[in-house]
Motif scaffolding. Sequence first.
Motif, PDB file in Angstrom:
ATOM      1  N   CYS A   1       5.557  -8.515  16.371  1.00  0.00           N
ATOM      2  CA  CYS A   1       5.853  -7.106  16.615  1.00  0.00           C
ATOM      3  C   CYS A   1       7.354  -6.936  16.856  1.00  0.00           C
ATOM      4  O   CYS A   1       7.951  -7.672  17.640  1.00  0.00           O
ATOM      5  CB  CYS A   1       5.061  -6.615  17.822  1.00  0.00           C
ATOM      6  N   ALA A   2       7.953  -5.947  16.208  1.00  0.00           N
ATOM      7  CA  ALA A   2       9.382  -5.679  16.377  1.00  0.00           C
ATOM      8  C   ALA A   2       9.674  -5.029  17.728  1.00  0.00           C
ATOM      9  O   ALA A   2      10.771  -5.172  18.263  1.00  0.00           O
ATOM     10  CB  ALA A   2       9.881  -4.787  15.246  1.00  0.00           C
ATOM     11  N   ALA A   3       8.704  -4.341  18.294  1.00  0.00           N
ATOM     12  CA  ALA A   3       8.929  -3.629  19.550  1.00  0.00           C
ATOM     13  C   ALA A   3       8.812  -4.535  20.774  1.00  0.00           C
ATOM     14  O   ALA A   3       9.683  -4.533  21.639  1.00  0.00           O
ATOM     15  CB  ALA A   3       7.943  -2.470  19.672  1.00  0.00           C
ATOM     16  N   CYS A   4       7.722  -5.325  20.854  1.00  0.00           N
ATOM     17  CA  CYS A   4       7.498  -6.121  22.076  1.00  0.00           C
ATOM     18  C   CYS A   4       7.615  -7.635  21.861  1.00  0.00           C
ATOM     19  O   CYS A   4       7.607  -8.391  22.817  1.00  0.00           O
ATOM     20  CB  CYS A   4       6.125  -5.788  22.682  1.00  0.00           C
TER      21      CYS A   4
ATOM     22  N   GLU B   1       5.440  -9.630  20.504  1.00  0.00           N
ATOM     23  CA  GLU B   1       4.118 -10.272  20.497  1.00  0.00           C
ATOM     24  C   GLU B   1       3.848 -10.904  19.131  1.00  0.00           C
ATOM     25  O   GLU B   1       4.088 -10.303  18.089  1.00  0.00           O
ATOM     26  CB  GLU B   1       3.043  -9.222  20.804  1.00  0.00           C
TER      27      GLU B   1
ATOM     28  N   CYS C   1       0.408  -3.828  16.198  1.00  0.00           N
ATOM     29  CA  CYS C   1       0.448  -4.834  17.256  1.00  0.00           C
ATOM     30  C   CYS C   1      -0.731  -4.615  18.213  1.00  0.00           C
ATOM     31  O   CYS C   1      -0.948  -3.486  18.666  1.00  0.00           O
ATOM     32  CB  CYS C   1       1.764  -4.725  18.013  1.00  0.00           C
TER      33      CYS C   1
ATOM     34  N   CYS D   1       0.866  -3.527  21.942  1.00  0.00           N
ATOM     35  CA  CYS D   1       1.510  -2.230  22.207  1.00  0.00           C
ATOM     36  C   CYS D   1       1.191  -1.158  21.153  1.00  0.00           C
ATOM     37  O   CYS D   1       1.711  -0.051  21.239  1.00  0.00           O
ATOM     38  CB  CYS D   1       3.020  -2.416  22.318  1.00  0.00           C
ATOM     39  N   SER D   2       0.417  -1.515  20.133  1.00  0.00           N
ATOM     40  CA  SER D   2       0.010  -0.597  19.048  1.00  0.00           C
ATOM     41  C   SER D   2       1.164  -0.131  18.173  1.00  0.00           C
ATOM     42  O   SER D   2       1.020   0.819  17.410  1.00  0.00           O
ATOM     43  CB  SER D   2      -0.735   0.618  19.616  1.00  0.00           C
ATOM     44  N   HIS D   3       2.318  -0.767  18.271  1.00  0.00           N
ATOM     45  CA  HIS D   3       3.463  -0.434  17.415  1.00  0.00           C
ATOM     46  C   HIS D   3       3.125  -0.848  15.988  1.00  0.00           C
ATOM     47  O   HIS D   3       2.498  -1.880  15.762  1.00  0.00           O
ATOM     48  CB  HIS D   3       4.720  -1.150  17.926  1.00  0.00           C
ATOM     49  N   THR D   4       3.565  -0.067  15.002  1.00  0.00           N
ATOM     50  CA  THR D   4       3.205  -0.347  13.602  1.00  0.00           C
ATOM     51  C   THR D   4       4.282  -1.114  12.847  1.00  0.00           C
ATOM     52  O   THR D   4       4.078  -1.456  11.688  1.00  0.00           O
ATOM     53  CB  THR D   4       2.918   0.970  12.858  1.00  0.00           C
ATOM     54  N   GLU D   5       5.409  -1.390  13.463  1.00  0.00           N
ATOM     55  CA  GLU D   5       6.473  -2.141  12.785  1.00  0.00           C
ATOM     56  C   GLU D   5       6.316  -3.630  13.107  1.00  0.00           C
ATOM     57  O   GLU D   5       6.850  -4.141  14.078  1.00  0.00           O
ATOM     58  CB  GLU D   5       7.845  -1.646  13.215  1.00  0.00           C
ATOM     59  N   THR D   6       5.542  -4.323  12.266  1.00  0.00           N
ATOM     60  CA  THR D   6       5.315  -5.759  12.441  1.00  0.00           C
ATOM     61  C   THR D   6       5.825  -6.510  11.228  1.00  0.00           C
ATOM     62  O   THR D   6       5.890  -5.957  10.132  1.00  0.00           O
ATOM     63  CB  THR D   6       3.816  -6.066  12.642  1.00  0.00           C
TER      64      THR D   6
END
Length: 78
Positions: A8-11, A13, A27, A30-35
């Motif tokens: 994951c780009a945000a956290c 993970e 992810c 954190c449910s971020h979509t930028e992976t």
Amino acid sequence: MPIFEYRCAACGEEFEELIFGDEIPPCPACSHTETTRLLSCACLHMPAPSRVGQTVTFPKPARSACGSCAGGSCATCR
């Protein structure tokens, strides 16, 4: 079925996901979509212990009694 590893780009993970087609999974932390898909190494399961590094010794060919050949194929050996 392809299982890919992602980060994951945000956290940051890292996770694995079963993917069909070109979908990009969110992810799970954190449910971020930028992976980003990571480079994965294959994991092979062997049914027996590995023999890496062991030396294999092959038997030496039998010597003939006559001494003129090495494998008992000359006319005097027969």
